[in-house]
Design an enzyme around this catalytic site. Structure first.
Site, PDB file in Angstrom:
ATOM      1  N   LYS A 191      44.114  47.516  31.319  1.00 55.55           N
ATOM      2  CA  LYS A 191      43.570  48.394  32.367  1.00 55.55           C
ATOM      3  C   LYS A 191      43.838  47.832  33.765  1.00 55.55           C
ATOM      4  CE  LYS A 191      39.341  48.094  30.803  1.00 55.55           C
ATOM      5  NZ  LYS A 191      39.572  47.164  29.677  1.00 55.55           N
TER       6      LYS A 191
ATOM      7  N   ARG B  48      31.194  52.006  31.297  1.00 55.15           N
ATOM      8  CA  ARG B  48      31.269  51.305  30.014  1.00 55.15           C
ATOM      9  C   ARG B  48      30.144  51.738  29.086  1.00 55.15           C
ATOM     10  NH1 ARG B  48      34.387  46.568  31.994  1.00 55.15           N
ATOM     11  NH2 ARG B  48      34.862  45.239  30.232  1.00 55.15           N
TER      12      ARG B  48
ATOM     13  N   ARG C 269      45.606  35.315  28.416  1.00 51.15           N
ATOM     14  CA  ARG C 269      45.432  35.805  29.789  1.00 51.15           C
ATOM     15  C   ARG C 269      45.067  34.662  30.746  1.00 51.15           C
ATOM     16  NH1 ARG C 269      41.682  40.918  31.230  1.00 51.15           N
ATOM     17  NH2 ARG C 269      40.037  39.723  30.196  1.00 51.15           N
TER      18      ARG C 269
ATOM     19  N   ARG D  41      32.849  40.593  22.683  1.00 47.77           N
ATOM     20  CA  ARG D  41      33.215  41.672  23.606  1.00 47.77           C
ATOM     21  C   ARG D  41      33.803  42.861  22.861  1.00 47.77           C
ATOM     22  NH1 ARG D  41      36.983  38.588  27.174  1.00 47.77           N
ATOM     23  NH2 ARG D  41      37.201  40.426  28.474  1.00 47.77           N
TER      24      ARG D  41
HETATM   25  P1  ADP Z   1      38.031  43.098  30.782  1.00 44.85           P
HETATM   26  O1  ADP Z   1      39.135  43.207  31.808  1.00 44.85           O
HETATM   27  O2  ADP Z   1      38.274  41.998  29.826  1.00 44.85           O
HETATM   28  O3  ADP Z   1      37.695  44.392  30.128  1.00 44.85           O
HETATM   29  P2  ADP Z   1      36.219  43.094  33.010  1.00 44.85           P
HETATM   30  O4  ADP Z   1      36.818  42.214  34.033  1.00 44.85           O
HETATM   31  O5  ADP Z   1      36.335  44.551  33.173  1.00 44.85           O
HETATM   32  O6  ADP Z   1      36.737  42.640  31.582  1.00 44.85           O
HETATM   33  O7  ADP Z   1      34.672  42.754  32.836  1.00 44.85           O
HETATM   34  C1  ADP Z   1      34.224  41.424  32.619  1.00 44.85           C
HETATM   35  C2  ADP Z   1      32.741  41.439  32.314  1.00 44.85           C
HETATM   36  O8  ADP Z   1      32.016  41.975  33.441  1.00 44.85           O
HETATM   37  C3  ADP Z   1      32.304  42.299  31.137  1.00 44.85           C
HETATM   38  O9  ADP Z   1      32.433  41.629  29.886  1.00 44.85           O
HETATM   39  C4  ADP Z   1      30.848  42.592  31.506  1.00 44.85           C
HETATM   40  O10 ADP Z   1      30.022  41.463  31.251  1.00 44.85           O
HETATM   41  C5  ADP Z   1      30.921  42.775  33.013  1.00 44.85           C
HETATM   42  N1  ADP Z   1      31.184  44.182  33.372  1.00 44.85           N
HETATM   43  C6  ADP Z   1      32.286  44.677  33.996  1.00 44.85           C
HETATM   44  N2  ADP Z   1      32.189  46.006  34.166  1.00 44.85           N
HETATM   45  C7  ADP Z   1      30.979  46.370  33.641  1.00 44.85           C
HETATM   46  C8  ADP Z   1      30.293  47.602  33.489  1.00 44.85           C
HETATM   47  N3  ADP Z   1      30.840  48.773  33.918  1.00 44.85           N
HETATM   48  N4  ADP Z   1      29.065  47.582  32.896  1.00 44.85           N
HETATM   49  C9  ADP Z   1      28.508  46.449  32.483  1.00 44.85           C
HETATM   50  N5  ADP Z   1      29.107  45.250  32.570  1.00 44.85           N
HETATM   51  C10 ADP Z   1      30.337  45.202  33.133  1.00 44.85           C
HETATM   52  P1  ADP Z   2      42.105  44.635  30.845  1.00 39.76           P
HETATM   53  O1  ADP Z   2      41.927  44.827  32.325  1.00 39.76           O
HETATM   54  O2  ADP Z   2      42.132  45.931  30.089  1.00 39.76           O
HETATM   55  O3  ADP Z   2      41.132  43.664  30.275  1.00 39.76           O
HETATM   56  P2  ADP Z   2      44.543  43.138  31.563  1.00 39.76           P
HETATM   57  O4  ADP Z   2      45.306  44.046  32.442  1.00 39.76           O
HETATM   58  O5  ADP Z   2      43.807  42.014  32.193  1.00 39.76           O
HETATM   59  O6  ADP Z   2      43.563  43.997  30.608  1.00 39.76           O
HETATM   60  O7  ADP Z   2      45.556  42.573  30.474  1.00 39.76           O
HETATM   61  C1  ADP Z   2      45.151  41.623  29.463  1.00 39.76           C
HETATM   62  C2  ADP Z   2      46.281  40.608  29.232  1.00 39.76           C
HETATM   63  O8  ADP Z   2      47.387  41.272  28.599  1.00 39.76           O
HETATM   64  C3  ADP Z   2      46.850  39.984  30.516  1.00 39.76           C
HETATM   65  O9  ADP Z   2      47.186  38.648  30.234  1.00 39.76           O
HETATM   66  C4  ADP Z   2      48.098  40.833  30.821  1.00 39.76           C
HETATM   67  O10 ADP Z   2      49.087  40.078  31.522  1.00 39.76           O
HETATM   68  C5  ADP Z   2      48.566  41.210  29.425  1.00 39.76           C
HETATM   69  N1  ADP Z   2      49.166  42.562  29.355  1.00 39.76           N
HETATM   70  C6  ADP Z   2      48.827  43.667  30.048  1.00 39.76           C
HETATM   71  N2  ADP Z   2      49.584  44.729  29.690  1.00 39.76           N
HETATM   72  C7  ADP Z   2      50.423  44.281  28.722  1.00 39.76           C
HETATM   73  C8  ADP Z   2      51.459  44.898  27.919  1.00 39.76           C
HETATM   74  N3  ADP Z   2      51.764  46.203  28.054  1.00 39.76           N
HETATM   75  N4  ADP Z   2      52.105  44.120  27.025  1.00 39.76           N
HETATM   76  C9  ADP Z   2      51.791  42.805  26.889  1.00 39.76           C
HETATM   77  N5  ADP Z   2      50.840  42.162  27.588  1.00 39.76           N
HETATM   78  C10 ADP Z   2      50.152  42.880  28.494  1.00 39.76           C
END
Ligand code: ADP
Ligand code: ADP
Ligand code: ZN
Length: 216
Positions: free
Chosen positions: A13, A88, A127, A170
């Site tokens: 995302k 979420r 990551r 998670r």
């Molecule tokens: P990821 O990219 O791995 O999905 P985020 O960076 O979006 O993780 O979020 C990291 C953490 O921040 C989540 O595991 C949660 O604890 C908190 N968080 C982020 N967005 C929300 C939300 N919309 N509602 C509740 N907690 C959130």
């Molecule tokens: P989210 O915000 O949904 O948690 P991230 O954008 O942080 O996800 O991506 C999670 C990990 O996967 C990062 O290390 C990123 O560089 C890698 N990644 C993202 N998109 C791809 C893809 N299409 N193929 C392989 N790795 C990816």
């Protein structure tokens, strides 16, 4: 235009949101980034959020909703927003619908980035992010360029919640609390799904066409 990127942690995302915001001019809003910024600045909100984030739990709805609604109420959000990691929970989705409606706006489309649990574990396990600016990389799939290091430094850090113990929790939290949003936006006729298991470029192309179809 108001667009939601939905998908499990590690789906890509954030990676897609950064590129798509540049291409479309939408404001990229990541609640995870907002919490981490609060934590870096040592605010009360940041310290509260950390107690949940470290365990892989969601920050409570009331705090999260208040923070996000305050942000979309500012002038620079009038261009439209690309929501990454929000909503979420169904509670958050309803609050967002109401707030946008009050402004005379609505969600145009929610795009689900579909990725298997096996691939998510690979992505989160590798990551890393730039210690200076927070740009996200992957040790194998998207390594930082050693010849042109991000921010002039090669220092990359791993998030505490990307350690194996937190990842499993998670994924469970996603299944229990966030996945119901797939039904919520399907019922509203606003869900589109893209295959997240392609190169980042290919996912970006599919995402952009989903947005174009929905803006007509
Ligand atoms: P990821 O990219 O791995 O999905 P985020 O960076 O979006 O993780 O979020 C990291 C953490 O921040 C989540 O595991 C949660 O604890 C908190 N968080 C982020 N967005 C929300 C939300 N919309 N509602 C509740 N907690 C959130
Ligand atoms: P989210 O915000 O949904 O948690 P991230 O954008 O942080 O996800 O991506 C999670 C990990 O996967 C990062 O290390 C990123 O560089 C890698 N990644 C993202 N998109 C791809 C893809 N299409 N193929 C392989 N790795 C990816
Ligand atoms: Zn950087």
């Amino acid at each position: 235009m108001y667009v939601i990127l939905l998908g499990p942690p590690g789906a890509g995302k954030g990676t897609q949101a950064v590129q798509t915001a540049e291409r479309t001019g939408l404001l990229h809003l990541s609640t995870g980034d907002m919490f981490r910024e609060n934590l870096r600045n040592g605010t009360e909100l940041g310290n509260l959020a950390k107690t949940y984030m470290d365990k892989g739990e969601l920050v409570p709805d009331d705090v999260t909703i208040r923070m996000l609604l305050e942000r979309i109420g500012r002038d620079d959000a009038n261009v439209g927003c690309l929501f990454d990691g929000f909503p979420r929970t169904v509670e958050q989705a309803k609050a967002l619908d109401i707030a946008l409606k009050e402004q005379g706006n609505e969600i145009a489309v929610t795009v689900l980035i579909d990725v298997s649990n096996e691939e998510i574990t690979r992505r989160l396990g590798g990551r890393v992010s730039c210690a200076t600016c927070g740009s996200v990389f992957h040790e194998i799939f998207n390594p930082p360029d050693a010849n042109r290091p991000c921010c002039g430094t090669v220092k990359m850090i791993q998030r505490d919640d990307d350690k194996p113990e937190a990842i499993a929790n998670r994924l469970q939290v996603y299944a229990d609390q966030t996945e119901p949003l797939v039904a919520y936006y399907t019922q509203a006729g606003k869900l589109k799904t893209v295959n997240g298991e392609q190169s980042p470029e290919a996912v970006g192309v599919d995402l952009l066409s989903a947005l174009q179809e929905s803006s007509n």
